[in-house]
Write an enzyme that holds these catalytic residues in place. Structure first.
Site, short mmCIF file in Angstrom:
data_model
loop_
_atom_site.label_atom_id
_atom_site.label_comp_id
_atom_site.label_asym_id
_atom_site.label_seq_id
_atom_site.Cartn_x
_atom_site.Cartn_y
_atom_site.Cartn_z
CB ALA A 25 7.73 10.87 -7.38
CB CYS A 26 4.29 8.31 -9.13
SG CYS A 26 2.71 7.48 -9.36
#
Length: 565
Positions: free
Chosen positions: A298-299
């Site tokens: 994620a991210c």
């Protein structure tokens, strides 16, 4: 003298400071003070006085219609600032609102007429919109009908309570509180999925979650969270936890929990974290006795994971070790990456990198402040009104609790992230080295499941889309109707109001994707489970105990690193 007696004057001054942004460092104000930016914008506007005069005349004409009561200017239906009926029914407040909206529209048109380059125009719009948001009539007690009513009902007690809060926040140089932190506890009502720490290193803890099904998929899933927030955004409250959902679907889930770096860990850089992900992968492979794993990142964790996969692909080890990649709200392609990209000028970046090198890290709360000013009405001014003017306590909301539970960014990683972002080297073949290897993400020919949020103010979906197309395999791209975090916290259920687009046909033009792909009602989580399960092998009996192969459980989840301040 008591606080109630002597606190009003400094608290009132503190509220003034917060409203003029002298305390918390609004990036819009810093951008406006950059001489080159300001000179370029002013010169472009001044070069076309005819357009400026035309916009001024149009604004004056609109004010005339507002005064006569014939104006049709109205706020967006989604703008919650003006929900009070008085903004529509009271002649004074209606005209005040329409004048405010007309002024904002005129200022936006002036910026448009200037025909600036993309970076300057984006920064100019950011400054203009921040100034316009600051001056909203809802932000002042004398021009907000809801505050006036509350003040009459409470006899002014709401302002006294709010001014004390404003004083404390101003003295501490912090934004107004977004959440009642007393209502949450990590390991109590957040991050509650059962499991154990099966590996602890200087960089991370590895959590293994306890199966809840009789059988599990053979190929395990290793989750790599962001590096500037704690992992439990993916294991939030029960019923809203992606980890809980995946475990309930029979997946063997392992989570990386990053250490909160201090000055001593300032040397942690891109390679440090890439090596850590590889170490976690190897540990999971040994524990589960599976050669390959599925990865979810994620991210900023996605940037690191993509870099590692580029390294493995160049070394010829990719398909021996990794089966698939799930990428969540991640911008691998930073070209025109929204407001943050527009404000990230090289001279500013150089100063920021030098400062983080001196301290050994970037303070997590400083990063949160920057992100808050990207959505000031929702994340700043709404709480100024609620906390200071209405005198109410902030809400108890799990995502906001997680958001304020920030971690630091190691100086080495900050330096590498800035370099990659400024030159956009991650998507350029052999422009970035990871673990000594020049990488080309086009060589990463895995199946990829990429998720973006159409309202994401941190990772614009257009950038996530372009980044998803750089891989050499088949990419299934999901565009959620939510923002940065709500795109992740998307549990299915009868009360879900979510929707998304999904396709493996990704045209070069992202607008064509938006136009061609129909919207599907509901959460994307079931679609992802189906995709992941097809790449997770056969089912086998669930392990009776956690750990194994030299990896002994040492503590219960959520572990110790998640608690480090």
């Amino acid at each position: 003298m008591s606080e109630s007696e002597n606190g009003t004057r400094p608290a009132r001054a503190a509220l003034d400071v917060l409203l003029t942004d002298a305390a918390v460092g609004n990036p819009a104000m810093r951008a406006a003070r950059q001489p080159l930016f300001a000179a370029r914008a002013v010169a472009k506007v001044a070069a076309r006085p005819d357009r400026l005069a035309r916009r001024g005349a149009g604004f004056a004409a609109e004010l005339g219609r507002i005064a006569r009561g014939s104006s049709e200017v109205a706020p967006r239906r989604a703008d919650r600032r003006f929900a009070d009926p008085a903004w529509e029914k009271n002649w004074f407040f209606r005209r005040l609102l329409q004048s405010y909206l007309a002024a904002g529209a005129a200022a936006s048109q002036v910026v448009e007429d200037a025909r600036l380059d993309w970076q300057t125009e984006t920064a100019a719009r950011f400054v203009v919109e921040n100034a316009h948001d600051l001056l909203a009539p809802t932000n002042f007690p004398w021009s907000n009908p809801a505050v006036l009513k509350e003040t009459l009902d409470q006899g002014g007690a709401n302002l006294v309570v709010g001014l004390r809060r404003a004083g404390r926040d101003a003295m501490a140089r912090r934004l107004p509180a977004m959440v009642d932190t007393s209502r949450f506890e990590v390991g109590g009502n957040l991050a509650t999925t059962k499991g154990s720490v099966v590996l602890r290193t200087e960089v991370f803890e590895l959590l293994q979650y306890t199966p809840v099904t009789d059988t599990v998929h053979e190929v395990p899933l290793v989750v790599v969270p962001p590096t500037i927030n704690k992992y439990y955004v993916l294991d939030l409250a029960p019923g809203r936890s992606m980890v809980e959902h995946l475990v309930g679907e029979g997946h063997q889930v392992f989570m990386v929990s990053w250490r909160n770096p201090g000055q001593e860990q300032g040397h942690f850089d891109f390679d440090t974290y890439a090596s850590a992900i590889l170490e976690a992968r190897d540990a999971v492979a040994k524990i589960t006795k599976q050669a390959k794993v599925n990865l979810m990142a994620a991210c900023s964790g996605g940037l690191l994971t993509a870099g590692l996969l580029g390294h493995l692909a160049r070394d010829g080890a990719l398909h021996d070790q990794v089966n698939s990649l799930t990428l969540l709200v991640c911008a691998l392609d930073n070209a025109r990456a929204g407001t943050v990209s527009a404000l990230a000028r090289r001279e500013v970046a150089a100063v920021a990198v030098a400062e983080s090198a001196r301290r050994g890290y970037v303070e997590g709360k400083a990063l949160n402040n920057v992100f808050a000013w990207l959505r000031p009405n929702d994340l700043v001014w709404g709480y100024v009104v609620n906390n200071y003017l209405m005198g109410k306590a902030p809400p108890a909301f799990d995502i906001l609790y997680w958001n304020q539970d920030a971690v630091r960014l190691a100086a080495g990683l900050h330096h590498d992230f800035v370099r990659i972002a400024l030159d956009n080297t991650l998507v350029e073949a052999e422009a970035t080295e990871v673990l000594g290897t020049p990488i080309d993400l086009g060589e990463v020919d895995l199946d990829v499941y990429a998720v973006a949020g159409i309202n994401d103010h941190i990772v614009p979906w257009e950038n996530a889309y372009r980044g998803a197309r750089v891989f050499g395999g088949t990419t299934r791209f999901v565009l959620s109707t939510s923002g940065h975090i709500q795109a992740l916290i998307n549990p299915p259920g009868p009360k879900s109001k979510s929707s998304y687009r999904v396709s493996e046909e990704l045209p070069e033009d992202h607008e064509q994707y938006l136009h061609d792909i129909p919207t599907v009602s509901g959460s994307w989580w079931p679609d992802h489970v189906g995709w992941l399960s097809a790449r997770a092998g056969e089912r086998k009996p669930a392990p009776k105990r956690l750990g194994g192969a030299g990896f002994k459980p040492t503590a219960a989840a959520p572990g110790s690193y998640v608690h480090a301040a």
